[in-house]
Design a protein around this motif. Sequence first.
Motif, PDB file in Angstrom:
ATOM      1  N   GLU A  54      14.950  13.723  -0.296  1.00 21.47           N
ATOM      2  CA  GLU A  54      13.692  13.189   0.230  1.00 21.47           C
ATOM      3  C   GLU A  54      12.706  12.905  -0.900  1.00 21.47           C
ATOM      4  O   GLU A  54      12.039  11.858  -0.920  1.00 21.47           O
ATOM      5  CB  GLU A  54      13.088  14.182   1.219  1.00 21.47           C
ATOM      6  CG  GLU A  54      11.844  13.648   1.913  1.00 21.47           C
ATOM      7  CD  GLU A  54      11.375  14.556   3.035  1.00 21.47           C
ATOM      8  OE1 GLU A  54      10.155  14.548   3.304  1.00 21.47           O
ATOM      9  OE2 GLU A  54      12.220  15.270   3.624  1.00 21.47           O
ATOM     10  N   ARG A  97      17.723  14.030   7.365  1.00 22.37           N
ATOM     11  CA  ARG A  97      17.919  14.968   8.466  1.00 22.37           C
ATOM     12  C   ARG A  97      19.390  15.283   8.679  1.00 22.37           C
ATOM     13  O   ARG A  97      20.271  14.519   8.284  1.00 22.37           O
ATOM     14  CB  ARG A  97      17.341  14.403   9.759  1.00 22.37           C
ATOM     15  CG  ARG A  97      17.985  13.086  10.200  1.00 22.37           C
ATOM     16  CD  ARG A  97      17.510  12.650  11.554  1.00 22.37           C
ATOM     17  NE  ARG A  97      18.146  11.407  11.975  1.00 22.37           N
ATOM     18  CZ  ARG A  97      18.101  10.934  13.229  1.00 22.37           C
ATOM     19  NH1 ARG A  97      17.445  11.595  14.153  1.00 22.37           N
ATOM     20  NH2 ARG A  97      18.711   9.807  13.533  1.00 22.37           N
ATOM     21  N   GLN A  98      19.608  16.425   9.357  1.00 19.17           N
ATOM     22  CA  GLN A  98      20.966  16.798   9.742  1.00 19.17           C
ATOM     23  C   GLN A  98      21.261  16.258  11.136  1.00 19.17           C
ATOM     24  O   GLN A  98      20.403  16.292  12.019  1.00 19.17           O
ATOM     25  CB  GLN A  98      21.121  18.323   9.764  1.00 19.17           C
ATOM     26  CG  GLN A  98      21.122  18.991   8.412  1.00 19.17           C
ATOM     27  CD  GLN A  98      21.430  20.476   8.528  1.00 19.17           C
ATOM     28  OE1 GLN A  98      22.072  20.911   9.481  1.00 19.17           O
ATOM     29  NE2 GLN A  98      20.969  21.247   7.559  1.00 19.17           N
ATOM     30  N   LEU A  99      22.483  15.781  11.320  1.00 16.56           N
ATOM     31  CA  LEU A  99      22.959  15.395  12.637  1.00 16.56           C
ATOM     32  C   LEU A  99      23.941  16.453  13.136  1.00 16.56           C
ATOM     33  O   LEU A  99      24.256  17.415  12.429  1.00 16.56           O
ATOM     34  CB  LEU A  99      23.622  14.013  12.575  1.00 16.56           C
ATOM     35  CG  LEU A  99      22.739  12.867  12.058  1.00 16.56           C
ATOM     36  CD1 LEU A  99      23.528  11.566  12.049  1.00 16.56           C
ATOM     37  CD2 LEU A  99      21.485  12.713  12.907  1.00 16.56           C
ATOM     38  N   TYR A 157      17.345   8.153   6.045  1.00 14.08           N
ATOM     39  CA  TYR A 157      16.623   7.143   6.830  1.00 14.08           C
ATOM     40  C   TYR A 157      15.401   6.704   6.022  1.00 14.08           C
ATOM     41  O   TYR A 157      14.475   7.490   5.806  1.00 14.08           O
ATOM     42  CB  TYR A 157      16.185   7.746   8.168  1.00 14.08           C
ATOM     43  CG  TYR A 157      15.675   6.749   9.183  1.00 14.08           C
ATOM     44  CD1 TYR A 157      16.478   6.326  10.237  1.00 14.08           C
ATOM     45  CD2 TYR A 157      14.388   6.240   9.101  1.00 14.08           C
ATOM     46  CE1 TYR A 157      16.014   5.420  11.176  1.00 14.08           C
ATOM     47  CE2 TYR A 157      13.910   5.320  10.031  1.00 14.08           C
ATOM     48  CZ  TYR A 157      14.736   4.927  11.068  1.00 14.08           C
ATOM     49  OH  TYR A 157      14.273   4.022  11.999  1.00 14.08           O
ATOM     50  N   SER A 211      24.810   8.017   6.707  1.00 12.20           N
ATOM     51  CA  SER A 211      25.033   9.468   6.600  1.00 12.20           C
ATOM     52  C   SER A 211      26.038   9.800   5.503  1.00 12.20           C
ATOM     53  O   SER A 211      26.927   9.004   5.195  1.00 12.20           O
ATOM     54  CB  SER A 211      25.544  10.025   7.933  1.00 12.20           C
ATOM     55  OG  SER A 211      24.615   9.798   8.962  1.00 12.20           O
ATOM     56  N   THR A 239       8.824   4.921   7.261  1.00  6.45           N
ATOM     57  CA  THR A 239       9.426   6.240   7.446  1.00  6.45           C
ATOM     58  C   THR A 239      10.450   6.554   6.366  1.00  6.45           C
ATOM     59  O   THR A 239      11.326   5.735   6.055  1.00  6.45           O
ATOM     60  CB  THR A 239      10.115   6.319   8.821  1.00  6.45           C
ATOM     61  OG1 THR A 239       9.164   5.997   9.834  1.00  6.45           O
ATOM     62  CG2 THR A 239      10.681   7.704   9.076  1.00  6.45           C
ATOM     63  N   LYS A 264      20.036   3.374   6.962  1.00  6.85           N
ATOM     64  CA  LYS A 264      20.354   4.421   7.935  1.00  6.85           C
ATOM     65  C   LYS A 264      21.843   4.731   7.805  1.00  6.85           C
ATOM     66  O   LYS A 264      22.674   4.124   8.455  1.00  6.85           O
ATOM     67  CB  LYS A 264      20.015   3.969   9.359  1.00  6.85           C
ATOM     68  CG  LYS A 264      20.148   5.048  10.428  1.00  6.85           C
ATOM     69  CD  LYS A 264      19.657   4.506  11.771  1.00  6.85           C
ATOM     70  CE  LYS A 264      19.711   5.576  12.853  1.00  6.85           C
ATOM     71  NZ  LYS A 264      21.100   5.922  13.235  1.00  6.85           N
ATOM     72  N   ARG A 269      18.547  18.531   0.800  1.00  3.07           N
ATOM     73  CA  ARG A 269      17.741  17.617   1.624  1.00  3.07           C
ATOM     74  C   ARG A 269      16.368  17.405   1.009  1.00  3.07           C
ATOM     75  O   ARG A 269      15.845  16.275   0.999  1.00  3.07           O
ATOM     76  CB  ARG A 269      17.604  18.173   3.037  1.00  3.07           C
ATOM     77  CG  ARG A 269      18.872  18.081   3.861  1.00  3.07           C
ATOM     78  CD  ARG A 269      18.643  18.367   5.339  1.00  3.07           C
ATOM     79  NE  ARG A 269      18.177  19.730   5.564  1.00  3.07           N
ATOM     80  CZ  ARG A 269      16.930  20.045   5.881  1.00  3.07           C
ATOM     81  NH1 ARG A 269      16.004  19.099   5.978  1.00  3.07           N
ATOM     82  NH2 ARG A 269      16.590  21.313   6.086  1.00  3.07           N
ATOM     83  N   VAL A 291      24.583  14.375   7.043  1.00  2.00           N
ATOM     84  CA  VAL A 291      23.198  14.385   6.562  1.00  2.00           C
ATOM     85  C   VAL A 291      22.772  12.921   6.449  1.00  2.00           C
ATOM     86  O   VAL A 291      23.311  12.165   5.632  1.00  2.00           O
ATOM     87  CB  VAL A 291      23.072  15.101   5.206  1.00  2.00           C
ATOM     88  CG1 VAL A 291      21.642  14.991   4.683  1.00  2.00           C
ATOM     89  CG2 VAL A 291      23.469  16.563   5.339  1.00  2.00           C
ATOM     90  N   GLU A 292      21.828  12.525   7.299  1.00  2.00           N
ATOM     91  CA  GLU A 292      21.456  11.108   7.392  1.00  2.00           C
ATOM     92  C   GLU A 292      20.251  10.788   6.518  1.00  2.00           C
ATOM     93  O   GLU A 292      19.257  11.525   6.521  1.00  2.00           O
ATOM     94  CB  GLU A 292      21.136  10.748   8.841  1.00  2.00           C
ATOM     95  CG  GLU A 292      20.830   9.268   9.046  1.00  2.00           C
ATOM     96  CD  GLU A 292      20.488   8.944  10.486  1.00  2.00           C
ATOM     97  OE1 GLU A 292      21.358   8.378  11.181  1.00  2.00           O
ATOM     98  OE2 GLU A 292      19.373   9.277  10.922  1.00  2.00           O
ATOM     99  N   MET A 304      12.992   9.800   5.688  1.00  2.00           N
ATOM    100  CA  MET A 304      13.447  11.026   6.335  1.00  2.00           C
ATOM    101  C   MET A 304      14.883  11.334   5.926  1.00  2.00           C
ATOM    102  O   MET A 304      15.711  10.430   5.796  1.00  2.00           O
ATOM    103  CB  MET A 304      13.362  10.869   7.863  1.00  2.00           C
ATOM    104  CG  MET A 304      13.842  12.062   8.660  1.00  2.00           C
ATOM    105  SD  MET A 304      13.529  11.857  10.437  1.00  2.00           S
ATOM    106  CE  MET A 304      14.423  10.333  10.778  1.00  2.00           C
TER     107      MET A 304
END
Length: 419
Positions: free
Chosen positions: A333, A351-353, A365, A266, A347, A264, A329, A362-363, A349
Amino acid sequence: MQQQLLDWIKQFNHDYADITSLLIVLSLIIIVALILHFILHKIILPQLEKNGKKKNQGWQFQLTQHKLFNRIAFLIQGIVVNIQAILWLHAGSTTQQVLTVGAQAWSLLFGLLILYSLLDIILGAMQRYPSIARLPLRGIFQSVKLIATVIIGIMIISLLIGKSPLILISGLGAMTAVLMLVFKDPIMGLVAGIQLSANNMLNIGDWLEMPKYGADGAVTDIGLTTVKVRNWDNTVTTIPTYALISDSFKNWQGMTESGGRRIKRSVRLDTTSIHFLTEHEISALEKAQLLEPYIDNKVNELKQFNSSLPQDKVSPLNQRNLTNIGTFRAYVEAYLKNHPLIHKNMTIMVRQLESDSNGLPVEIYAFTNTTAWLEYERIQSDIFDHIFSILPQFGLRVHQSPTGNDMRAIGYNDEINII
């Protein structure tokens, strides 16, 4: 026996008959005790220890590791002295009372030590089984030792003062407050140990994290009053057992058992590098095998949407286009889903924060398919090495604060412009 000696000695000397008979009987008791001590400690015990060491493993080896036979030998000596005092000395005499009380107190003490040895042997035998060794058994066994110590202590005191143990126990009611204060930590530790065991909250070998006490490592021992944690820097942190109930802690054992460890982290991007992709950039990115399905589907979707717009509404404000950050992104992925060391059943993923003055986070995960620390860090580093290196292919830049080198470059350019 003393009476028979007394009657016989009186035939020769009436004045010193009492003291002489007593000394003879005491001498016999001492001689028998010494002979018994020699037989037990010089002949029998060394042979038992020798046989136990030959086994190296097994129950005989365990029996010799906790002084069980040695303590049994001392118990036998105390019992023999007590029997001699009762049989050979005058009933009710001061000497007999002193010897019997001393021998009985001795026997009670070594009986308690034998119980200690038996509990240690049972604990050692149970810890040989992995499924049982993880339980906080040491705290429970220490609790049993504490209770036995209190009971034997009361019995020895009552024996020395010549009162019934019930009198002492009834008098303990007035000392409850004092005892609660003295044994506060053991009592709280006992309750905490029972809760930890009953709820399966913590076991030996679990990865415990408790920042309040500076603990972050593997649990090595769960005792009655303390829990020992060997941190990853090989230091040892000692935590009060009751603190695990009163305070919060993190047990990473669930992560270990799941087979996957979470990534996790970014990447902060410079927002000024975000833009719509041109036809040339799309063609270049479409050569990537991981992106080809995504770009084909997305281009068809966008063409259908844009073609449905009225001719007078054709404008970038109304149209949909591929962006470099969205394509990035999708690539990351797909890269994670095809990575051989990423857990596919957990999971994944990207995603943008929320953006801020430090750029757009951009994280990533995902979960690795191993929980080993070294492997986990290696996998995570390899993934981010690739991500940072691939950013220029999408026209993206990492956001970072100006460094001294940046400032020098600005100054150098200013000098050139002035010249």
